[in-house]
Structure formats: structure tokens, C-alpha cells
Design an enzyme around this catalytic site. Structure first.
Site, PDB file in Angstrom:
ATOM      1  N   ASN A 279      -5.113  12.509   0.968  1.00 54.51           N
ATOM      2  CA  ASN A 279      -4.209  11.633   1.732  1.00 54.51           C
ATOM      3  C   ASN A 279      -5.045  10.875   2.754  1.00 54.51           C
ATOM      4  O   ASN A 279      -6.266  11.087   2.872  1.00 54.51           O
ATOM      5  CB  ASN A 279      -3.099  12.458   2.398  1.00 54.51           C
TER       6      ASN A 279
ATOM      7  N   ASP B 260      -1.776  10.992  -1.803  1.00 54.60           N
ATOM      8  CA  ASP B 260      -2.201   9.995  -2.789  1.00 54.60           C
ATOM      9  C   ASP B 260      -2.527  10.635  -4.135  1.00 54.60           C
ATOM     10  O   ASP B 260      -2.481   9.976  -5.175  1.00 54.60           O
ATOM     11  CB  ASP B 260      -3.409   9.213  -2.274  1.00 54.60           C
TER      12      ASP B 260
ATOM     13  N   ARG C 192      -7.441  -0.040  -6.558  1.00 56.36           N
ATOM     14  CA  ARG C 192      -7.707   1.048  -5.596  1.00 56.36           C
ATOM     15  C   ARG C 192      -7.868   2.343  -6.406  1.00 56.36           C
ATOM     16  O   ARG C 192      -7.074   2.615  -7.308  1.00 56.36           O
ATOM     17  CB  ARG C 192      -6.554   1.174  -4.580  1.00 56.36           C
TER      18      ARG C 192
ATOM     19  N   GLN D 146      -1.759   2.257  10.107  1.00 56.52           N
ATOM     20  CA  GLN D 146      -0.491   2.314   9.355  1.00 56.52           C
ATOM     21  C   GLN D 146       0.577   3.065  10.156  1.00 56.52           C
ATOM     22  O   GLN D 146       1.767   2.832   9.984  1.00 56.52           O
ATOM     23  CB  GLN D 146      -0.690   3.016   8.005  1.00 56.52           C
TER      24      GLN D 146
ATOM     25  N   ARG E 257       0.868  -1.181   0.000  1.00 53.47           N
ATOM     26  CA  ARG E 257       0.000   0.000   0.000  1.00 53.47           C
ATOM     27  C   ARG E 257       0.902   1.227   0.000  1.00 53.47           C
ATOM     28  O   ARG E 257       2.120   1.119   0.121  1.00 53.47           O
ATOM     29  CB  ARG E 257      -1.015   0.002   1.150  1.00 53.47           C
TER      30      ARG E 257
HETATM   31  O1  MRU Z   1      -4.492   3.372   2.447  1.00 47.57           O
HETATM   32  P1  MRU Z   1      -3.004   3.532   2.340  1.00 47.57           P
HETATM   33  O2  MRU Z   1      -2.249   2.949   3.487  1.00 47.57           O
HETATM   34  O3  MRU Z   1      -2.489   3.063   0.998  1.00 47.57           O
HETATM   35  O4  MRU Z   1      -2.782   5.095   2.400  1.00 47.57           O
HETATM   36  C1  MRU Z   1      -1.493   5.589   2.229  1.00 47.57           C
HETATM   37  C2  MRU Z   1      -1.390   7.042   2.445  1.00 47.57           C
HETATM   38  O5  MRU Z   1      -2.355   7.736   2.654  1.00 47.57           O
HETATM   39  C3  MRU Z   1      -0.018   7.641   2.297  1.00 47.57           C
HETATM   40  O6  MRU Z   1       0.109   8.759   3.104  1.00 47.57           O
HETATM   41  C4  MRU Z   1       0.169   8.062   0.837  1.00 47.57           C
HETATM   42  O7  MRU Z   1      -0.068   6.991  -0.030  1.00 47.57           O
HETATM   43  C5  MRU Z   1       1.489   8.622   0.585  1.00 47.57           C
HETATM   44  S1  MRU Z   1       2.707   7.368   0.422  1.00 47.57           S
HETATM   45  C6  MRU Z   1       4.198   8.032   0.132  1.00 47.57           C
END
Ligand code: MRU
Length: 369
Positions: free
Chosen positions: A253, A243, A89, A202, A47
């Protein structure tokens, strides 16, 4: 360095560090099919925006590697392969950006002369080269982001970060955590508060683990503790990943980023975003146009594997939120720090990027619906 994802050319497998198992176990998945890659992205075994872009690129290679049919069969299989990976996603634009690069490589390879089998062999070779290039470029972009952001992090400061925008979320090094890595490498002394990041944690599972591996002074907090730390004057900066960033500077994000930005503004704490060129989507301008992924209700109805709510309890579970440009102090990128007015800075510095990367935009889910 943490090997988030790599291709083993001898075994012809994509190795992915399974992020659903961290920090308790370090398990490496060995993917040999595009379906396994799609599953790894959907289930968040891998992810983070740049990392899923790299995974999707290798997914295209695996799909081509396994294909043995005729040119006619390929005409059906090829769009299906792209759709499979695109549908994993919806929010992180890096996924669509990487797939667009791979699409172009394959289509160009198929236009060369020769039998279909020869052209397919060329496409196979080139997809691997392109996926490897996307991975290598991402590491270089993250290092440049780290150097850029580390100039802003002063000796003795304490910053907050949210979710995981580290080596695990990228091909390596990280964006927001790349800033901490670069500052640490320079010998700057600083402290980081890590939001645990409900519902999937996370922050506590991945960022806390990464920062400890690196020997960076980090302290875990629940998401609702940032405000009191800021009110007590204990925070000098916030840095998060992204994101998708629109042409006008709206930042999608991990859910919880927007409230952190609001808190930062109220307490006059600078709010920084760290992101590579591959996270900018110049085809849209407003945050409303970003598709926000909604995930399974059980992620909110439980804490880890343990149920914490009535079984049938209705749930609202958007995975991301959008921070408007007026709350962003600067964006650390691989081409330097972008400052307000963000729309003008982004258009000036981030031109030449793909402009049709995302799935059809639809409005974000309405919590009241
Ligand atoms: O749902 P996730 O864990 O994929 O979300 C990730 C994030 O929101 C991160 O902050 C984003 O992808 C930036 S990664 C360098």
C-alpha cells in the site's frame, strides 16, 4: 456519491474526475482514446488500485472502438493496446486483473463466426459491457467491505487512515473510507485522523476533501504525528487500503503504511486493511515478489509546485511499501473479515481468482543502492 469514473454512451467518452486538481477545482476529463486513459493513469489524474483497473478496462474499449484496420493489423495493434495500459503503473494488481478480464472477453468474441468486422463489433460491445460490469461490481464490493469493517468501529472511537482509499480510489464508495461511510450511515459517532501522505498528499488533498463532503468528523495530521497520538492513547484503530495482497497476506500500500503498522503494533492498536477480491494476487506469496513503483524525484524535492530541496539532490521515492501479515489484525473484504493466520484465510476465501495478473516480479528497489 462521487463519480470517479464513468462512461457516457451518448458522447462515447470516459469521464474522469481529475484528482490532480482536487480539492481546489472539480474538473472532469473527457477521454476518447486509450492513450488519454494511459496518460490519466500515469499522471495520477485517476489513481487508487480499483479505480485504475476500471480506467484500464474502459481504455481497452476505447482502443477497440477506434480501431478501423484489417485483421492482420489488429494482430499487432491488440497486444500493443494491452501493453500500453499494462505499462502505466506496476504495483496495483487490480489493473492487471481488469485487463485480464478484458483480454478474455475480446479473445472469445474474436472466436465467434463471421467477417472480422462483425467479430470486432461484437468485441466492442462486449468490452463496454465488461468495463461497466467491473465498475458496478467494484461499487458493490466496496459497500460490502464497508459493512464488514463498520462492525469493528465502535461508538466514540478514533481511527487513523493513510493515503486515499475512498470513493476517489475506487469506482465509488471506497474501501478504507467505505468503512467510515458505512459506520456514518449507521449513525455511529467516531472521529478520523487523516495522514497527509507525503509526497503527493493524497490524504490532505483527497481523503480530507472526501470526508468533509460526507460530513464525517476528520482531522488532518502530518505523517510523523501518528506515533504521538497513539502514545497518548488517542487512537483505537487504523484502517488502510491496499494495492496488492499476496497469498500469504503481505500488503502493498502507499508508502508510509508499513511504519504505521509498526507503530500500531507497538501501541497495541488494531491495524486493519480493507480491500476487494480484485486486490488479491494469489500467484505470489511473499511481499518481496511485488513490483514497487518508483516515481520522479521532483515529487520529493518539492512540496506541491514549490521546490524544497537542492535541484540536483538525489532522491529515493518508492510509491508503496509492504506490510507483513504478522502486523495485520484483519483484512476487511467483500466476503467478510479475514483473520490470522492470514495465509490460510486468504487461500480459503479468495480462491478462483486470476493467477497471472502482474508484470514480471523483481525485487523492490534498495534504498541503499
Ligand atoms: O499512488 P496511489 O495514490 O495510486 O496509491 C493509492 C493507495 O495506496 C491506496 O491506498 C490503494 O490504492 C487502495 S485504494 C482503495
Amino acid at each position: 456519491m462521487i463519480d470517479t469514473i464513468r462512461y457516457d454512451p451518448h458522447l462515447e467518452v470516459v469521464e474522469i474526475l481529475d484528482q490532480t486538481k482536487l480539492p481546489l477545482e472539480k474538473i472532469v476529463l473527457r477521454c476518447t482514446t486509450e492513450g488519454e486513459i494511459a496518460h490519466a493513469i500515469k499522471s495520477m489524474q485517476i489513481r487508487g488500485a480499483p479505480a485504475i483497473g476500471v480506467a484500464a478496462a474502459y481504455g481497452v474499449h476505447l482502443g477497440l472502438h477506434r480501431f478501423t484496420g484489417t485483421e492482420e493489423a489488429f494482430a499487432t495493434a491488440w497486444p500493443e493496446l494491452l501493453d500500453l495500459l499494462r505499462s502505466t503503473r506496476p504495483t496495483a494488481v487490480n489493473l492487471f486483473w481488469a485487463l485480464q478480464r478484458l483480454e478474455q472477453v475480446v479473445e472469445e468474441a474474436l472466436l465467434t463466426r463471421g467477417e472480422f468486422s462483425e467479430r470486432l463489433a461484437i468485441a466492442r460491445q462486449r468490452t463496454l459491457k465488461e468495463a461497466d460490469a467491473i465498475r458496478a461490481e467494484d461499487i458493490e464490493m466496496c459497500k460490502a467491505i464497508g459493512r464488514c469493517g463498520a462492525d469493528f468501529l465502535k461508538e466514540g472511537e478514533t481511527w487513523i487512515t493513510h493515503c486515499n482509499a475512498g470513493a476517489l480510489a475506487t469506482a465509488g464508495y471506497g474501501t478504507a473510507l467505505g468503512v467510515f461511510r458505512a459506520a456514518h450511515e449507521r449513525g455511529t459517532r467516531f472521529r478520523v485522523f487523516v495522514d497527509e501522505t507525503r509526497p503527493l498528499l493524497q490524504g490532505s488533498r483527497l481523503t480530507a476533501w472526501e470526508l468533509r463532503e460526507e460530513g464525517i468528523d476528520a482531522t488532518l495530521i502530518c505523517d510523523n504525528m501518528a506515533g504521538s497520538l497513539m502514545a497518548a492513547g488517542k487512537i483505537q484503530g487504523v484502517v488502510v487500503g491496499a494495492d496488492r495482497i499476496t497469498a500469504d497476506g503481505f500488503v502493498a500500500n502507499k508508502i508510509g503504511t508499513y511504519p504505521l503498522a509498526v507503530l500500531a503494533r507497538y501501541h497495541r492498536v488494531p491495524f486493519y486493511v480493507a480491500a476487494p477480491a480484485s486486490t488479491f494476487d494469489l500467484s505470489i506469496s511473499h511481499g518481496r515478489q511485488i513490483v514497487i513503483e518508483e516515481r520522479h524525484p521532483d515529487e520529493v524535492r518539492s512540496f506541491g509546485a514549490r521546490p524544497t530541496a537542492p535541484i540536483e539532490m538525489p532522491v529515493y521515492n518508492p510509491a508503496f511499501d509492504v506490510t507483513p501479515p504478522e502486523l495485520v489484525t484483519a483484512i476487511f473484504t467483500n466476503v467478510g473479515a479475514l483473520k490470522p493466520p492470514l495465509g490460510a484465510s486468504i487461500r480459503e476465501r479468495m480462491t478462483g481468482l486470476p493467477t497471472r495478473p502482474g508484470p514480471q516480479a523483481r525485487p523492490a528497489a534498495d534504498p541503499a543502492a
